[in-house]
Design a protein around this motif. Structure first.
Motif, PDB file in Angstrom:
ATOM      1  N   ALA A 112      -5.378   3.161  -2.729  1.00 45.29           N
ATOM      2  CA  ALA A 112      -6.490   4.053  -3.051  1.00 45.29           C
ATOM      3  C   ALA A 112      -5.980   5.372  -3.628  1.00 45.29           C
ATOM      4  O   ALA A 112      -6.771   6.250  -3.960  1.00 45.29           O
ATOM      5  CB  ALA A 112      -7.317   4.322  -1.798  1.00 45.29           C
ATOM      6  N   PHE A 113      -4.649   5.509  -3.733  1.00 43.18           N
ATOM      7  CA  PHE A 113      -4.046   6.747  -4.217  1.00 43.18           C
ATOM      8  C   PHE A 113      -3.098   6.481  -5.386  1.00 43.18           C
ATOM      9  O   PHE A 113      -1.888   6.758  -5.300  1.00 43.18           O
ATOM     10  CB  PHE A 113      -3.287   7.444  -3.082  1.00 43.18           C
ATOM     11  CG  PHE A 113      -4.110   7.661  -1.844  1.00 43.18           C
ATOM     12  CD1 PHE A 113      -4.977   8.735  -1.747  1.00 43.18           C
ATOM     13  CD2 PHE A 113      -4.021   6.774  -0.777  1.00 43.18           C
ATOM     14  CE1 PHE A 113      -5.754   8.925  -0.600  1.00 43.18           C
ATOM     15  CE2 PHE A 113      -4.790   6.961   0.369  1.00 43.18           C
ATOM     16  CZ  PHE A 113      -5.663   8.046   0.446  1.00 43.18           C
ATOM     17  N   PRO A 114      -3.613   5.951  -6.501  1.00 44.81           N
ATOM     18  CA  PRO A 114      -2.736   5.607  -7.626  1.00 44.81           C
ATOM     19  C   PRO A 114      -2.019   6.805  -8.224  1.00 44.81           C
ATOM     20  O   PRO A 114      -0.916   6.657  -8.776  1.00 44.81           O
ATOM     21  CB  PRO A 114      -3.708   4.987  -8.648  1.00 44.81           C
ATOM     22  CG  PRO A 114      -5.043   5.556  -8.282  1.00 44.81           C
ATOM     23  CD  PRO A 114      -5.022   5.682  -6.795  1.00 44.81           C
ATOM     24  N   GLU A 115      -2.601   8.013  -8.082  1.00 42.32           N
ATOM     25  CA  GLU A 115      -1.976   9.197  -8.671  1.00 42.32           C
ATOM     26  C   GLU A 115      -0.616   9.502  -8.054  1.00 42.32           C
ATOM     27  O   GLU A 115       0.229  10.164  -8.674  1.00 42.32           O
ATOM     28  CB  GLU A 115      -2.906  10.415  -8.516  1.00 42.32           C
ATOM     29  CG  GLU A 115      -3.124  10.903  -7.108  1.00 42.32           C
ATOM     30  CD  GLU A 115      -4.175  10.110  -6.334  1.00 42.32           C
ATOM     31  OE1 GLU A 115      -4.407  10.423  -5.150  1.00 42.32           O
ATOM     32  OE2 GLU A 115      -4.765   9.181  -6.928  1.00 42.32           O
ATOM     33  N   THR A 118      -8.364  -9.694  -9.940  1.00 42.96           N
ATOM     34  CA  THR A 118      -7.378  -8.744 -10.448  1.00 42.96           C
ATOM     35  C   THR A 118      -6.058  -8.904  -9.708  1.00 42.96           C
ATOM     36  O   THR A 118      -4.974  -8.882 -10.314  1.00 42.96           O
ATOM     37  CB  THR A 118      -7.888  -7.298 -10.288  1.00 42.96           C
ATOM     38  OG1 THR A 118      -9.117  -7.151 -11.000  1.00 42.96           O
ATOM     39  CG2 THR A 118      -6.872  -6.304 -10.833  1.00 42.96           C
ATOM     40  N   VAL A 119      -6.138  -9.068  -8.395  1.00 44.80           N
ATOM     41  CA  VAL A 119      -4.931  -9.264  -7.586  1.00 44.80           C
ATOM     42  C   VAL A 119      -4.247 -10.577  -7.963  1.00 44.80           C
ATOM     43  O   VAL A 119      -3.028 -10.640  -8.131  1.00 44.80           O
ATOM     44  CB  VAL A 119      -5.265  -9.239  -6.083  1.00 44.80           C
ATOM     45  CG1 VAL A 119      -4.014  -9.533  -5.253  1.00 44.80           C
ATOM     46  CG2 VAL A 119      -5.853  -7.885  -5.694  1.00 44.80           C
ATOM     47  N   ASP A 175       0.864  -1.170   0.000  1.00 40.67           N
ATOM     48  CA  ASP A 175       0.000   0.000   0.000  1.00 40.67           C
ATOM     49  C   ASP A 175       0.911   1.234   0.000  1.00 40.67           C
ATOM     50  O   ASP A 175       2.133   1.125   0.188  1.00 40.67           O
ATOM     51  CB  ASP A 175      -0.888  -0.006   1.246  1.00 40.67           C
ATOM     52  CG  ASP A 175      -1.999   1.031   1.196  1.00 40.67           C
ATOM     53  OD1 ASP A 175      -2.138   1.691   0.145  1.00 40.67           O
ATOM     54  OD2 ASP A 175      -2.705   1.182   2.197  1.00 40.67           O
ATOM     55  N   ILE A 176       0.337   2.413  -0.202  1.00 39.76           N
ATOM     56  CA  ILE A 176       1.139   3.645  -0.242  1.00 39.76           C
ATOM     57  C   ILE A 176       1.106   4.376   1.095  1.00 39.76           C
ATOM     58  O   ILE A 176       2.140   4.724   1.656  1.00 39.76           O
ATOM     59  CB  ILE A 176       0.641   4.572  -1.371  1.00 39.76           C
ATOM     60  CG1 ILE A 176       0.985   3.971  -2.729  1.00 39.76           C
ATOM     61  CG2 ILE A 176       1.253   5.959  -1.235  1.00 39.76           C
ATOM     62  CD1 ILE A 176       0.514   4.797  -3.903  1.00 39.76           C
ATOM     63  N   ILE A 227      -2.753  -1.677  -8.669  1.00 35.23           N
ATOM     64  CA  ILE A 227      -4.152  -2.052  -8.483  1.00 35.23           C
ATOM     65  C   ILE A 227      -4.806  -1.017  -7.581  1.00 35.23           C
ATOM     66  O   ILE A 227      -4.289  -0.668  -6.521  1.00 35.23           O
ATOM     67  CB  ILE A 227      -4.266  -3.452  -7.854  1.00 35.23           C
ATOM     68  CG1 ILE A 227      -3.651  -4.501  -8.797  1.00 35.23           C
ATOM     69  CG2 ILE A 227      -5.715  -3.792  -7.546  1.00 35.23           C
ATOM     70  CD1 ILE A 227      -3.557  -5.881  -8.189  1.00 35.23           C
ATOM     71  N   THR A 228      -5.955  -0.519  -8.011  1.00 40.04           N
ATOM     72  CA  THR A 228      -6.658   0.515  -7.258  1.00 40.04           C
ATOM     73  C   THR A 228      -7.685  -0.109  -6.316  1.00 40.04           C
ATOM     74  O   THR A 228      -8.422  -1.015  -6.697  1.00 40.04           O
ATOM     75  CB  THR A 228      -7.367   1.481  -8.228  1.00 40.04           C
ATOM     76  OG1 THR A 228      -6.390   2.057  -9.111  1.00 40.04           O
ATOM     77  CG2 THR A 228      -8.058   2.596  -7.456  1.00 40.04           C
ATOM     78  N   LYS A 229      -7.712   0.381  -5.079  1.00 44.29           N
ATOM     79  CA  LYS A 229      -8.737  -0.032  -4.125  1.00 44.29           C
ATOM     80  C   LYS A 229     -10.040   0.712  -4.419  1.00 44.29           C
ATOM     81  O   LYS A 229     -10.000   1.872  -4.830  1.00 44.29           O
ATOM     82  CB  LYS A 229      -8.309   0.288  -2.694  1.00 44.29           C
ATOM     83  CG  LYS A 229      -7.081  -0.467  -2.202  1.00 44.29           C
ATOM     84  CD  LYS A 229      -6.743  -0.001  -0.793  1.00 44.29           C
ATOM     85  CE  LYS A 229      -5.531  -0.707  -0.235  1.00 44.29           C
ATOM     86  NZ  LYS A 229      -5.156  -0.191   1.101  1.00 44.29           N
TER      87      LYS A 229
END
Length: 244
Positions: free
Chosen positions: A199-202, A224-225, A170-171, A216-218
């Motif tokens: 949740a913060f792909p940007e 997908t995972v 995660d970020i 992968i976006t939450k």
């Protein structure tokens, strides 16, 4: 004259026609791309596919040899989606199959890959429920979770104790630290495939390392995972060398 040489002069006209037909160049190009792959597979199914006898596979010892051990149709579906970037629906058109069958073929290929490249996985995720969900998915694929971390320091300490074969990160972490920084520090020590689930792909679209090859976006879909894990392990250069 080769087939490519004969086709090349016509491609601009086909693209122009597809753009006029669909009203958009990108959409038209996608139709043309799908059609070209479909033509190739039509030719392959009547000629090249019959040449797959598996001879010399064991001596190759690389990604190509692993691919050749996968059943032909499963291999085609996997490569079209994982390597060429087609959706299962588009792959179905290329292979003259229905989408459900293609998804099953992709699943079969992923299962073979995961069984062969089972590894230890480090999960960097501060939300307990999500971490548990990811851990469950990892174990379903036959991998082992070597450690879970909720902060940058925990992740670095976990790697110092045991080198993972895959990192799921995660970020934004529990203490305000960054999963990106944790991954950067891990990659300074050794090369390992990384999948960001965030949740913060940007925050990864900066052009700086680590490049988000797998992002992968939450909220995420379990399949997908699973697909990303299979692809990350299969195509990562370090994994290929280790398996050789």
């Amino acid at each position: 004259m080769s087939l490519l040489a004969r086709l090349a002069p016509h491609l601009p006209y086909v693209r122009r026609y597809a753009r006029a037909l669909t009203g958009d160049q990108a959409t038209g190009d996608n139709y043309v791309r799908v059609a070209l792959y479909h033509v190739f597979h039509t030719i392959w199914s009547t000629t090249g596919a019959q040449l797959e006898d598996g001879s010399g596979i064991e001596s190759q010892g690389d990604a190509s040899s692993r691919l050749m051990r996968i059943a032909p149709r499963s291999r085609q579906a996997f490569l079209l989606t994982a390597l060429e970037g087609f959706t299962p629906s588009e792959a179905a058109q290329i292979l003259s199959a229905d989408a459900h069958s293609v998804e099953r073929l992709i699943g079969d290929a992923q299962a073979e890959i995961d069984a062969e490249l089972a590894t230890d996985v480090l999960i960097i995720e501060d939300e307990a429920i999500i971490s548990a969900d990811i851990e469950s998915l990892v174990k379903e694929l036959g991998h082992n979770v070597s450690a879970t971390a909720t902060t940058h320091d925990e992740a670095v300490d976990a790697v110092a104790r045991h080198k993972p074969g895959l990192v799921l990160a995660d970020i934004q972490l529990a203490d305000g630290s960054s999963g990106i920084d944790a991954v950067k520090d891990i990659l300074k020590k050794f090369d390992v495939p990384v999948i960001f689930i965030t949740a913060f792909p940007e925050r990864l679209l900066t052009g700086e390392r680590p490049e988000p090859t797998f992002l992968i976006t939450k909220p995420f879909q379990p399949e997908t995972v699973k697909a990303a894990i299979s692809q990350a392990l299969f195509f990562h250069p370090t994994r290929q060398k280790e398996a050789a």
